[in-house]
Scaffold this motif. Sequence first.
Motif, PDB file in Angstrom:
ATOM      1  N   UNK A 113      37.613  28.408  41.757  1.00  0.00           N
ATOM      2  CA  UNK A 113      36.777  27.255  41.863  1.00  0.00           C
ATOM      3  C   UNK A 113      36.941  26.505  43.155  1.00  0.00           C
ATOM      4  N   UNK A 114      37.113  27.184  44.249  1.00  0.00           N
ATOM      5  CA  UNK A 114      36.984  26.508  45.568  1.00  0.00           C
ATOM      6  C   UNK A 114      36.021  27.388  46.360  1.00  0.00           C
ATOM      7  N   UNK A 115      35.758  27.006  47.611  1.00  0.00           N
ATOM      8  CA  UNK A 115      34.743  27.816  48.321  1.00  0.00           C
ATOM      9  C   UNK A 115      35.306  27.903  49.799  1.00  0.00           C
ATOM     10  N   UNK A 116      34.649  28.615  50.559  1.00  0.00           N
ATOM     11  CA  UNK A 116      34.939  28.927  52.078  1.00  0.00           C
ATOM     12  C   UNK A 116      36.080  29.643  52.182  1.00  0.00           C
ATOM     13  N   UNK A 117      36.845  29.173  53.277  1.00  0.00           N
ATOM     14  CA  UNK A 117      38.023  29.721  53.783  1.00  0.00           C
ATOM     15  C   UNK A 117      39.423  29.714  52.860  1.00  0.00           C
ATOM     16  N   UNK A 118      39.251  28.801  52.045  1.00  0.00           N
ATOM     17  CA  UNK A 118      40.349  28.700  50.918  1.00  0.00           C
ATOM     18  C   UNK A 118      40.205  29.898  49.945  1.00  0.00           C
ATOM     19  N   UNK A 160      51.879  43.285  41.358  1.00  0.00           N
ATOM     20  CA  UNK A 160      53.291  44.036  41.595  1.00  0.00           C
ATOM     21  C   UNK A 160      53.840  43.164  42.785  1.00  0.00           C
ATOM     22  N   UNK A 161      53.700  42.184  43.188  1.00  0.00           N
ATOM     23  CA  UNK A 161      54.334  41.575  44.157  1.00  0.00           C
ATOM     24  C   UNK A 161      54.564  39.945  43.989  1.00  0.00           C
ATOM     25  N   UNK A 162      55.624  39.136  44.730  1.00  0.00           N
ATOM     26  CA  UNK A 162      55.766  37.831  44.397  1.00  0.00           C
ATOM     27  C   UNK A 162      54.938  36.950  45.622  1.00  0.00           C
ATOM     28  N   UNK A 163      54.203  36.037  45.015  1.00  0.00           N
ATOM     29  CA  UNK A 163      53.521  35.128  46.094  1.00  0.00           C
ATOM     30  C   UNK A 163      53.691  33.656  45.824  1.00  0.00           C
ATOM     31  N   UNK A 164      53.863  32.953  46.749  1.00  0.00           N
ATOM     32  CA  UNK A 164      54.051  31.458  46.710  1.00  0.00           C
ATOM     33  C   UNK A 164      52.630  30.755  47.202  1.00  0.00           C
ATOM     34  N   UNK A 165      52.168  30.048  46.116  1.00  0.00           N
ATOM     35  CA  UNK A 165      50.952  29.193  46.258  1.00  0.00           C
ATOM     36  C   UNK A 165      51.218  27.823  46.405  1.00  0.00           C
ATOM     37  N   UNK A 166      50.307  26.970  47.201  1.00  0.00           N
ATOM     38  CA  UNK A 166      50.778  25.685  47.384  1.00  0.00           C
ATOM     39  C   UNK A 166      49.902  25.224  45.900  1.00  0.00           C
ATOM     40  N   UNK A 167      50.325  24.037  45.352  1.00  0.00           N
ATOM     41  CA  UNK A 167      49.738  23.293  44.085  1.00  0.00           C
ATOM     42  C   UNK A 167      48.518  23.195  44.341  1.00  0.00           C
ATOM     43  N   UNK A 168      47.647  22.836  45.510  1.00  0.00           N
ATOM     44  CA  UNK A 168      46.165  22.886  45.711  1.00  0.00           C
ATOM     45  C   UNK A 168      45.426  24.223  45.389  1.00  0.00           C
ATOM     46  N   UNK A 169      46.070  25.362  45.786  1.00  0.00           N
ATOM     47  CA  UNK A 169      45.690  26.580  45.748  1.00  0.00           C
ATOM     48  C   UNK A 169      45.644  26.914  44.145  1.00  0.00           C
ATOM     49  N   UNK A 170      46.910  26.693  43.467  1.00  0.00           N
ATOM     50  CA  UNK A 170      46.959  27.057  42.189  1.00  0.00           C
ATOM     51  C   UNK A 170      46.029  26.445  41.278  1.00  0.00           C
ATOM     52  N   UNK A 171      45.733  24.993  41.545  1.00  0.00           N
ATOM     53  CA  UNK A 171      44.687  24.396  40.739  1.00  0.00           C
ATOM     54  C   UNK A 171      43.433  24.879  40.958  1.00  0.00           C
ATOM     55  N   UNK A 172      43.213  25.493  41.800  1.00  0.00           N
ATOM     56  CA  UNK A 172      41.581  26.029  42.058  1.00  0.00           C
ATOM     57  C   UNK A 172      41.407  27.383  41.341  1.00  0.00           C
ATOM     58  N   UNK A 173      42.507  27.973  40.825  1.00  0.00           N
ATOM     59  CA  UNK A 173      42.477  29.332  40.044  1.00  0.00           C
ATOM     60  C   UNK A 173      42.339  29.080  38.745  1.00  0.00           C
ATOM     61  N   UNK A 174      41.062  29.284  37.972  1.00  0.00           N
ATOM     62  CA  UNK A 174      40.910  29.192  36.744  1.00  0.00           C
ATOM     63  C   UNK A 174      41.699  30.537  36.006  1.00  0.00           C
ATOM     64  N   UNK A 175      42.142  30.168  34.893  1.00  0.00           N
ATOM     65  CA  UNK A 175      42.681  31.258  34.058  1.00  0.00           C
ATOM     66  C   UNK A 175      42.240  31.248  32.490  1.00  0.00           C
ATOM     67  N   UNK A 176      42.492  32.437  32.165  1.00  0.00           N
ATOM     68  CA  UNK A 176      41.959  32.891  30.698  1.00  0.00           C
ATOM     69  C   UNK A 176      43.142  32.800  29.784  1.00  0.00           C
TER      70      UNK A 176
END
Length: 72
Positions: free
Chosen positions: A18-23, A56-72
Motif C-alpha cells: 500500500x505504499x508508493x515510490x521508492x519504498x 527461502x531467506x530471512x529478511x528484517x523489515x522496519x515496522x513502517x514497511x511491515x505495516x504497508x504490506x497487506x496480507x490475505x
Amino acid sequence: MTLKDLKPGQNGIVASISTTGSMKRRIMDMGITPGVESRVVKVAPLGDPVEVNVRGYELSLRGEEARSIEMK
C-alpha cells in the motif's frame, strides 16, 4: 490485515503493497510481491523490526514497511 499484525509462526500471502515510490520499489526488490507467501519468524521486543521468511531467506523489515504490506 498487514504483515505487522501477524504473530511469530504465522503465515500469510501478500495481497498488495500500500505504499508508493521508492519504498514500494525497495520492498518489491527484496522479493515481497503480491502472491508470495511469507512467515513471521520473530519480532523484536519493542515490535520493530520484524523478521520474516520470504522466498527461502530471512529478511528484517522496519515496522513502517511491515505495516504497508497487506496480507490475505
